[in-house]
Design a protein around this motif. Structure first.
Motif, mmCIF file in Angstrom:
data_model
loop_
_atom_site.group_PDB
_atom_site.id
_atom_site.type_symbol
_atom_site.label_atom_id
_atom_site.label_comp_id
_atom_site.label_asym_id
_atom_site.label_seq_id
_atom_site.Cartn_x
_atom_site.Cartn_y
_atom_site.Cartn_z
ATOM 1 N N PRO A 147 0.821 -1.212 0.000
ATOM 2 C CA PRO A 147 0.000 0.000 0.000
ATOM 3 C C PRO A 147 0.858 1.266 0.000
ATOM 4 O O PRO A 147 1.958 1.278 0.558
ATOM 5 N N ILE A 148 0.331 2.323 -0.646
ATOM 6 C CA ILE A 148 1.047 3.603 -0.712
ATOM 7 C C ILE A 148 0.502 4.517 0.381
ATOM 8 O O ILE A 148 -0.712 4.664 0.522
ATOM 9 N N ILE B 132 -7.688 6.796 -6.680
ATOM 10 C CA ILE B 132 -8.352 5.821 -5.812
ATOM 11 C C ILE B 132 -9.151 4.849 -6.678
ATOM 12 O O ILE B 132 -9.747 5.263 -7.679
ATOM 13 N N VAL B 133 -9.173 3.597 -6.292
ATOM 14 C CA VAL B 133 -9.956 2.602 -7.034
ATOM 15 C C VAL B 133 -11.444 2.887 -6.825
ATOM 16 O O VAL B 133 -11.921 2.903 -5.687
ATOM 17 N N ARG B 134 -12.152 3.116 -7.942
ATOM 18 C CA ARG B 134 -13.559 3.515 -7.915
ATOM 19 C C ARG B 134 -14.452 2.290 -8.120
ATOM 20 O O ARG B 134 -14.047 1.331 -8.768
ATOM 21 N N HIS C 285 -12.982 -5.156 -8.319
ATOM 22 C CA HIS C 285 -11.587 -4.908 -7.941
ATOM 23 C C HIS C 285 -10.760 -4.703 -9.200
ATOM 24 O O HIS C 285 -11.263 -4.884 -10.313
ATOM 25 N N LEU C 286 -9.486 -4.332 -9.016
ATOM 26 C CA LEU C 286 -8.581 -4.099 -10.149
ATOM 27 C C LEU C 286 -7.306 -4.906 -9.958
ATOM 28 O O LEU C 286 -6.935 -5.246 -8.837
ATOM 29 N N ASP C 287 -6.641 -5.170 -11.079
ATOM 30 C CA ASP C 287 -5.259 -5.666 -11.040
ATOM 31 C C ASP C 287 -4.411 -4.721 -11.875
ATOM 32 O O ASP C 287 -4.769 -4.414 -13.013
ATOM 33 N N TYR C 288 -3.304 -4.264 -11.308
ATOM 34 C CA TYR C 288 -2.359 -3.437 -12.064
ATOM 35 C C TYR C 288 -1.111 -4.249 -12.363
ATOM 36 O O TYR C 288 -0.613 -4.986 -11.500
ATOM 37 N N GLU C 289 -0.638 -4.092 -13.600
ATOM 38 C CA GLU C 289 0.587 -4.764 -14.038
ATOM 39 C C GLU C 289 1.549 -3.703 -14.554
ATOM 40 O O GLU C 289 1.137 -2.802 -15.284
ATOM 41 N N ALA C 290 2.814 -3.794 -14.198
ATOM 42 C CA ALA C 290 3.799 -2.779 -14.602
ATOM 43 C C ALA C 290 4.986 -3.409 -15.307
ATOM 44 O O ALA C 290 5.348 -4.559 -15.048
ATOM 45 N N ILE D 89 -11.640 -1.741 -3.946
ATOM 46 C CA ILE D 89 -12.289 -0.433 -4.022
ATOM 47 C C ILE D 89 -11.823 0.441 -2.838
ATOM 48 O O ILE D 89 -11.754 -0.033 -1.708
ATOM 49 N N GLY D 90 -11.495 1.683 -3.135
ATOM 50 C CA GLY D 90 -11.109 2.614 -2.066
ATOM 51 C C GLY D 90 -9.611 2.659 -1.812
ATOM 52 O O GLY D 90 -9.126 3.561 -1.118
#
Lengths: 86, 142
Positions: free
Chosen positions: B9-10, B33-35, B45-50, B86-87
């Protein structure tokens, strides 16, 4: 003179899923451009999208499609990033 | 200057602490923020890939762009990867400057440039399916 050079290709996000791989080693003729590398991959992974909707990166920097690759280079094909209004 | 792509978490306060200096009268911090909705659909929910090895240098480049335009600015950026609920905070850009006008402008510049040029992708898990978000397009996962 080398008859082929080896590059390391990395796929991300949707392209990774379409290619079915995160990393692929590829042999291409000397003097190949990033466009040549992508075309060779598309011949193999036919579901990869047209070049117009993708950006290329060479050794972790955005690069032009006509940039020439060298042996040992890291090539990545990058779908549009998240962007949007979020 | 601090640029991170991280699974953990940031904490926006940590980025603010990284840009604070005695001459900074203003710190502007953007938190993404995840909406819970997107394209009229409920998002679960989301998944982020970098492409982390490239994303961090791209962030550093944007930090330099900010320094070129606002020489007194100090910049910190962080982006999450992996599963986000979310959030949760997905991205933070924090900029300090002597005065608020340039802090607002430089922060806006930072998040806009990050969204267009840092190789990080969002997979959206929504009520009607799962999508990769590519710019303003949502592409269904095959």
């Amino acid at each position: 003179m080398a008859v082929a050079i080896a590059v390391r290709v990395r796929f991300f996000a949707r392209l990774r899923e379409l290619a079915g791989a995160e990393i692929e080693a590829l042999q291409v003729p000397p003097g190949s451009s990033l466009a040549d590398v992508y075309d060779a991959l598309r011949a193999k992974h036919t579901t990869l999208p047209a070049r117009e909707s993708v950006r290329a990166a060479l050794n972790q920097e955005f690069a032009d499609w006509n940039a020439t690759v060298a042996g040992g280079d890291e090539v990545a094909f990058i779908p549009p990033v998240s962007g949007g209004r979020g | 200057m601090r640029y991170d792509v991280q699974k953990e978490p940031i904490d926006p306060r940590e980025l603010e602490a990284a840009v604070t200096y005695p001459g900074a009268g203003a710190i502007c911090t953007f938190s993404g923020i995840v909406r819970d909705s997107s394209r009229g659909q409920t998002v679960t929910h989301l998944d982020y890939e970098a492409y982390a090895e490239m994303a961090v240098p791209q962030m550093r480049k944007i930090g330099q762009e900010i320094k070129d335009r606002w020489p007194e600015a100090r910049v910190a950026m962080a982006h999450r990867t992996g599963h986000l609920e979310i959030g949760e905070v997905s991205v933070v850009v924090s900029v300090s400057c002597p005065h608020r006008a340039e802090a607002f402008e430089a922060c806006r510049w930072g998040i806009d440039r990050l969204k267009e040029s840092v190789p990080i992708w969002k997979k959206e898990h929504a009520a009607d399916g799962t999508y990769w978000i590519e710019g303003d397009q949502a592409k269904p996962v095959a």
